[in-house]
Design an enzyme around this catalytic site. Structure first.
Site, PDB file in Angstrom:
ATOM      1  N   ASP A  16       0.936  -1.016  -0.074  1.00  0.00           N
ATOM      2  CA  ASP A  16      -0.069  -0.002  -0.042  1.00  0.00           C
ATOM      3  C   ASP A  16       1.052   1.309   0.108  1.00  0.00           C
ATOM      4  O   ASP A  16       1.815   1.283   0.811  1.00  0.00           O
ATOM      5  CB  ASP A  16      -0.844   0.050   1.454  1.00  0.00           C
ATOM      6  CG  ASP A  16      -1.821   1.141   1.147  1.00  0.00           C
ATOM      7  OD1 ASP A  16      -1.638   2.032   0.837  1.00  0.00           O
ATOM      8  OD2 ASP A  16      -2.820   0.763   1.739  1.00  0.00           O
ATOM      9  N   GLY A  38      -9.547   4.700  -6.114  1.00  0.00           N
ATOM     10  CA  GLY A  38      -8.180   4.246  -6.172  1.00  0.00           C
ATOM     11  C   GLY A  38      -7.390   4.479  -5.286  1.00  0.00           C
ATOM     12  O   GLY A  38      -7.554   5.322  -4.071  1.00  0.00           O
ATOM     13  N   VAL A  39      -6.092   4.903  -5.784  1.00  0.00           N
ATOM     14  CA  VAL A  39      -5.046   5.056  -4.952  1.00  0.00           C
ATOM     15  C   VAL A  39      -5.328   6.659  -4.427  1.00  0.00           C
ATOM     16  O   VAL A  39      -4.678   7.245  -3.392  1.00  0.00           O
ATOM     17  CB  VAL A  39      -3.651   4.950  -5.662  1.00  0.00           C
ATOM     18  CG1 VAL A  39      -3.362   6.036  -6.837  1.00  0.00           C
ATOM     19  CG2 VAL A  39      -2.459   4.893  -4.763  1.00  0.00           C
ATOM     20  N   ASP A  40      -5.588   7.545  -5.260  1.00  0.00           N
ATOM     21  CA  ASP A  40      -6.118   8.816  -5.275  1.00  0.00           C
ATOM     22  C   ASP A  40      -6.839   8.883  -3.708  1.00  0.00           C
ATOM     23  O   ASP A  40      -6.567   9.594  -2.864  1.00  0.00           O
ATOM     24  CB  ASP A  40      -6.816   9.414  -6.355  1.00  0.00           C
ATOM     25  CG  ASP A  40      -6.692  11.095  -6.135  1.00  0.00           C
ATOM     26  OD1 ASP A  40      -6.345  11.411  -5.128  1.00  0.00           O
ATOM     27  OD2 ASP A  40      -7.535  11.620  -7.138  1.00  0.00           O
ATOM     28  N   SER A 129      -2.088   4.906 -14.184  1.00  0.00           N
ATOM     29  CA  SER A 129      -3.240   4.906 -15.082  1.00  0.00           C
ATOM     30  C   SER A 129      -3.587   3.247 -15.317  1.00  0.00           C
ATOM     31  O   SER A 129      -4.245   3.093 -16.463  1.00  0.00           O
ATOM     32  CB  SER A 129      -2.423   5.496 -16.526  1.00  0.00           C
ATOM     33  OG  SER A 129      -2.489   6.828 -16.660  1.00  0.00           O
ATOM     34  N   THR A 130      -3.417   2.379 -14.589  1.00  0.00           N
ATOM     35  CA  THR A 130      -3.718   0.849 -14.787  1.00  0.00           C
ATOM     36  C   THR A 130      -4.711   0.767 -13.900  1.00  0.00           C
ATOM     37  O   THR A 130      -5.248  -0.334 -14.034  1.00  0.00           O
ATOM     38  CB  THR A 130      -2.553   0.088 -14.679  1.00  0.00           C
ATOM     39  OG1 THR A 130      -2.338   0.118 -13.084  1.00  0.00           O
ATOM     40  CG2 THR A 130      -1.171   0.427 -15.447  1.00  0.00           C
ATOM     41  N   GLY A 131      -5.590   1.519 -13.463  1.00  0.00           N
ATOM     42  CA  GLY A 131      -6.665   1.064 -12.708  1.00  0.00           C
ATOM     43  C   GLY A 131      -7.946   1.842 -13.407  1.00  0.00           C
ATOM     44  O   GLY A 131      -8.272   1.385 -14.664  1.00  0.00           O
TER      45      GLY A 131
HETATM   46  N1  AR6 Z   1      -1.526   1.603  -3.134  1.00  0.00           N
HETATM   47  C1  AR6 Z   1      -0.903   1.491  -4.091  1.00  0.00           C
HETATM   48  N2  AR6 Z   1      -1.464   1.113  -5.153  1.00  0.00           N
HETATM   49  C2  AR6 Z   1      -3.096   1.180  -5.355  1.00  0.00           C
HETATM   50  C3  AR6 Z   1      -3.672   1.505  -3.993  1.00  0.00           C
HETATM   51  C4  AR6 Z   1      -2.664   1.881  -2.885  1.00  0.00           C
HETATM   52  N3  AR6 Z   1      -3.154   2.109  -1.474  1.00  0.00           N
HETATM   53  N4  AR6 Z   1      -4.765   1.601  -4.186  1.00  0.00           N
HETATM   54  C5  AR6 Z   1      -5.068   1.326  -5.671  1.00  0.00           C
HETATM   55  N5  AR6 Z   1      -3.675   1.077  -6.015  1.00  0.00           N
HETATM   56  P1  AR6 Z   1      -6.096   4.192 -10.211  1.00  0.00           P
HETATM   57  P2  AR6 Z   1      -5.576   5.439 -12.622  1.00  0.00           P
HETATM   58  C6  AR6 Z   1      -3.413   0.630  -7.465  1.00  0.00           C
HETATM   59  O1  AR6 Z   1      -7.386   3.734 -10.561  1.00  0.00           O
HETATM   60  O2  AR6 Z   1      -5.660   4.310 -13.298  1.00  0.00           O
HETATM   61  C7  AR6 Z   1      -8.737   7.840  -9.365  1.00  0.00           C
HETATM   62  O3  AR6 Z   1     -10.154   8.140  -9.098  1.00  0.00           O
HETATM   63  C8  AR6 Z   1      -4.483   0.082  -8.443  1.00  0.00           C
HETATM   64  O4  AR6 Z   1      -4.585  -1.403  -8.097  1.00  0.00           O
HETATM   65  O5  AR6 Z   1      -5.972   4.506  -8.363  1.00  0.00           O
HETATM   66  O6  AR6 Z   1      -4.381   6.150 -13.061  1.00  0.00           O
HETATM   67  C9  AR6 Z   1      -8.444   9.156  -9.529  1.00  0.00           C
HETATM   68  O7  AR6 Z   1      -8.784  10.417  -8.987  1.00  0.00           O
HETATM   69  C10 AR6 Z   1      -3.644   0.302  -9.702  1.00  0.00           C
HETATM   70  O8  AR6 Z   1      -3.036  -0.815 -10.017  1.00  0.00           O
HETATM   71  O9  AR6 Z   1      -5.353   5.154 -10.900  1.00  0.00           O
HETATM   72  C11 AR6 Z   1      -8.525   9.238 -11.150  1.00  0.00           C
HETATM   73  O10 AR6 Z   1      -9.754   9.902 -11.509  1.00  0.00           O
HETATM   74  C12 AR6 Z   1      -3.048   2.017  -9.496  1.00  0.00           C
HETATM   75  O11 AR6 Z   1      -3.049   1.925  -8.116  1.00  0.00           O
HETATM   76  C13 AR6 Z   1      -8.288   7.862 -11.552  1.00  0.00           C
HETATM   77  O12 AR6 Z   1      -8.587   7.195 -10.531  1.00  0.00           O
HETATM   78  C14 AR6 Z   1      -3.658   2.888 -10.248  1.00  0.00           C
HETATM   79  O13 AR6 Z   1      -5.108   2.777 -10.151  1.00  0.00           O
HETATM   80  C15 AR6 Z   1      -6.726   7.599 -11.797  1.00  0.00           C
HETATM   81  O14 AR6 Z   1      -6.590   6.468 -12.708  1.00  0.00           O
END
Ligand code: AR6
Length: 219
Positions: A16, A38-40, A129-131
């Site tokens: 995490d 997500g991570v945000d 960008s992979t979520g």
């Molecule tokens: N620690 C590490 N990685 C994580 C965590 C964590 N706590 N939580 C999720 N991930 P995403 P994006 C991984 O969707 O594709 C948001 O709503 C997750 O498994 O968070 O860049 C923003 O506000 C995946 O592999 O980011 C934007 O609107 C990775 O983080 C949008 O999502 C990225 O997934 C950005 O989308």
């Protein structure tokens, strides 16, 4: 997994990102800078409401209400996180943004340059960008790690193509904040000693291990 590259190291961990004890963690943000899922969402949750307050201030006072541009990082404090700083960057949306490869590389490179210029020693990235943004993790892992390896080796990977892609992604009216100029010449690795990729799932970790081996084998 940890490997030495240039004067620094690349570490891959499953975990995490909010728990990482580094100088800065990178947030895969969106153009509003005001949080999301997500991570945000996890980073805002862990950092506390002061982080959102600072992001709001930057949107209003520095950006004049404009959106943050793709691949243009913005640095804030880390508040309740172990990390002292958060570097917020918007990655490409796959299937929508043109030249997602160039934009994703620019996102990683610009974060590293910003961190180096701020004198930071260690930076942790999620898999940008992979979520929600829908990019393939195998594809993204090669770009992420290729860019990080080039940065630590001091290779100038910026070029006219990146300039074109980034400019095309930007709205005509420029915000007051150009936290990084993606087209600026490379400043070298600075003092960054560790770049850590924090993969949330075992499956993603395995993909990144394979990609790192491939990128290093390519020389
Ligand atoms: N620690 C590490 N990685 C994580 C965590 C964590 N706590 N939580 C999720 N991930 P995403 P994006 C991984 O969707 O594709 C948001 O709503 C997750 O498994 O968070 O860049 C923003 O506000 C995946 O592999 O980011 C934007 O609107 C990775 O983080 C949008 O999502 C990225 O997934 C950005 O989308």
């Amino acid at each position: 997994m940890q490997v030495q590259v240039g004067h620094g190291s690349i570490t891959l961990v499953q975990g995490d990102i909010t728990h990482q004890d580094v100088d800065a963690i990178v947030n895969a943000a969106n153009k509003t800078l005001l949080g999301g899922g997500g991570v945000d969402g996890a980073i805002h949750q862990a950092a506390g409401p002061e982080l959102l307050a600072e992001c709001k201030r930057i949107r209003k006072e520095v950006l004049g209400g404009a959106y943050v541009e793709t691949a243009q990082p913005v640095m804030t404090n880390g508040y309740r996180l172990k990390a002292r700083h958060v570097i917020h960057v918007v990655g490409p949306i796959c299937g929508i943004d043109p030249h997602p490869d160039r934009l994703l590389a620019a996102a990683y490179r610009n974060c590293l340059q910003l961190a180096a210029e701020a004198g930071l020693k260690s930076v942790a990235f999620p898999s940008i960008s992979t979520g929600a943004f829908g990019c393939d993790v195998r594809w993204a892992s090669r770009i992420a790690l290729g860019t990080i390896v080039d940065f630590l080796r001091g290779v100038d990977a910026t070029g006219a193509d990146d300039k074109e892609a980034v400019e095309r992604s930007e709205p005509a009216e420029k915000s007051g904040l150009r936290a990084r100029d993606a087209t600026a010449s490379h400043h070298g690795p600075g003092g960054i000693a560790e770049v850590r990729m924090v993969l949330f799932t075992r499956a993603d970790y395995d993909v990144y291990v394979e990609a790192l081996e491939a990128v290093l084998a390519e020389g």
